[in-house]
Motif scaffolding. Structure first.
Motif, PDB file in Angstrom:
ATOM      1  N   GLU A   1       0.831  -1.202   0.000  1.00  0.00           N
ATOM      2  CA  GLU A   1       0.000   0.000   0.000  1.00  0.00           C
ATOM      3  C   GLU A   1       0.873   1.262   0.000  1.00  0.00           C
ATOM      4  O   GLU A   1       0.640   2.180  -0.792  1.00  0.00           O
ATOM      5  N   SER A   2       1.889   1.290   0.885  1.00  0.00           N
ATOM      6  CA  SER A   2       2.770   2.465   0.933  1.00  0.00           C
ATOM      7  C   SER A   2       3.550   2.603  -0.358  1.00  0.00           C
ATOM      8  O   SER A   2       3.791   3.710  -0.845  1.00  0.00           O
TER       9      SER A   2
ATOM     10  N   HIS B   1       1.296   4.097  -2.898  1.00  0.00           N
ATOM     11  CA  HIS B   1       1.075   5.487  -2.501  1.00  0.00           C
ATOM     12  C   HIS B   1       2.262   6.366  -2.935  1.00  0.00           C
ATOM     13  O   HIS B   1       2.085   7.418  -3.556  1.00  0.00           O
ATOM     14  N   GLU B   2       3.467   5.895  -2.624  1.00  0.00           N
ATOM     15  CA  GLU B   2       4.680   6.657  -2.968  1.00  0.00           C
ATOM     16  C   GLU B   2       4.837   6.804  -4.475  1.00  0.00           C
ATOM     17  O   GLU B   2       5.239   7.855  -4.971  1.00  0.00           O
TER      18      GLU B   2
ATOM     19  N   GLU C   1       2.422   9.339  -5.775  1.00  0.00           N
ATOM     20  CA  GLU C   1       2.871  10.664  -5.358  1.00  0.00           C
ATOM     21  C   GLU C   1       4.032  11.148  -6.240  1.00  0.00           C
ATOM     22  O   GLU C   1       4.064  12.296  -6.670  1.00  0.00           O
TER      23      GLU C   1
ATOM     24  N   GLY D   1      -3.932   4.864  -8.011  1.00  0.00           N
ATOM     25  CA  GLY D   1      -3.153   3.776  -7.435  1.00  0.00           C
ATOM     26  C   GLY D   1      -4.039   2.764  -6.743  1.00  0.00           C
ATOM     27  O   GLY D   1      -4.976   3.135  -6.027  1.00  0.00           O
ATOM     28  N   CYS D   2      -3.783   1.487  -6.954  1.00  0.00           N
ATOM     29  CA  CYS D   2      -4.591   0.456  -6.293  1.00  0.00           C
ATOM     30  C   CYS D   2      -3.773  -0.823  -6.094  1.00  0.00           C
ATOM     31  O   CYS D   2      -2.676  -0.982  -6.615  1.00  0.00           O
TER      32      CYS D   2
ATOM     33  N   ILE E   1      -6.067   2.841  -3.431  1.00  0.00           N
ATOM     34  CA  ILE E   1      -5.090   3.311  -2.449  1.00  0.00           C
ATOM     35  C   ILE E   1      -4.965   4.830  -2.501  1.00  0.00           C
ATOM     36  O   ILE E   1      -5.003   5.512  -1.496  1.00  0.00           O
ATOM     37  N   LYS E   2      -4.768   5.362  -3.689  1.00  0.00           N
ATOM     38  CA  LYS E   2      -4.584   6.821  -3.827  1.00  0.00           C
ATOM     39  C   LYS E   2      -5.001   7.255  -5.226  1.00  0.00           C
ATOM     40  O   LYS E   2      -4.663   6.647  -6.183  1.00  0.00           O
TER      41      LYS E   2
END
Ligand SMILES: [Zn+2]
Length: 180
Positions: free
Chosen positions: A142-143, A146-147, A150, A166-167, A179-180
């Motif tokens: 997940e991180s 996310h990164e 970003e 993001g998934c 996710i994002k």
């Protein structure tokens, strides 16, 4: 294994197996996907997303990560955006990814067992490569997703109007979690 594949290929072409896959280089769905090279996703990912040959650009590596902001993944995405008309990017990590918890020290130990010398490994450091970080995996997917999203959102060469999503995909069922 390669021999087997080469023989299959001759037959495939001779029998015109390619007919159903013919398409152009321009993605019909104007989308690029960054994902992992995991073999469970080879057919599951396109099947679970309902995409077929010609629909999207797919970029894959170990973990579906961007290890350098000006490396080959970003370069591929820039080509996809500026040359091939891509407007949306999906970053798709997946559950039980092999890159999770990769231990650089263990990999270096394996390299040494296969004949890579200490001098060769030292050379990486002299070349300015942060070898351990480069080899390391991520702690949780997940991180990582996310990164990556970003990084793409803030990348100076990626236009602001590109949609980035993001998934994480379940490696068994294909279910996506945002996710994002
Ligand atoms: Zn993976």
């Amino acid at each position: 294994m390669i021999q087997e594949i080469l023989e299959y290929n001759e037959k495939f072409v001779a029998e015109k197996g390619y007919e159903q896959y013919r398409t152009s280089k321009y993605p019909d769905k104007k989308m690029a996907i960054l994902s992992c090279m995991d073999t469970r996703l080879t057919q599951l990912l396109p099947a679970a997303l309902g995409i077929k040959n010609g629909d999207v650009k797919i970029i894959k590596n170990a973990g579906g990560v961007i290890s350098h902001p000006f490396g080959s993944v970003v370069r591929s995405l820039l080509v996809a955006i500026f040359e091939l008309g891509v407007q949306e990017i999906m970053v798709i990590g997946h559950t039980d990814c092999g890159v999770q918890h990769i231990n650089a020290d263990m990999m270096i130990k394996c390299m040494k067992e296969r004949g890579v010398t200490d001098e060769q490994i030292d050379m990486m450091h002299y070349c300015g490569v942060d070898f351990e970080t480069w080899l390391s995996g991520f702690d949780d997917v997940e991180s990582s997703v996310h990164e990556t999203v970003e990084l793409l959102e803030n990348h100076p060469l990626i236009p602001d109007d590109i949609i980035i999503y993001g998934c994480v995909m379940d490696s068994v069922t294909g279910k996506l979690t945002h996710i994002k």
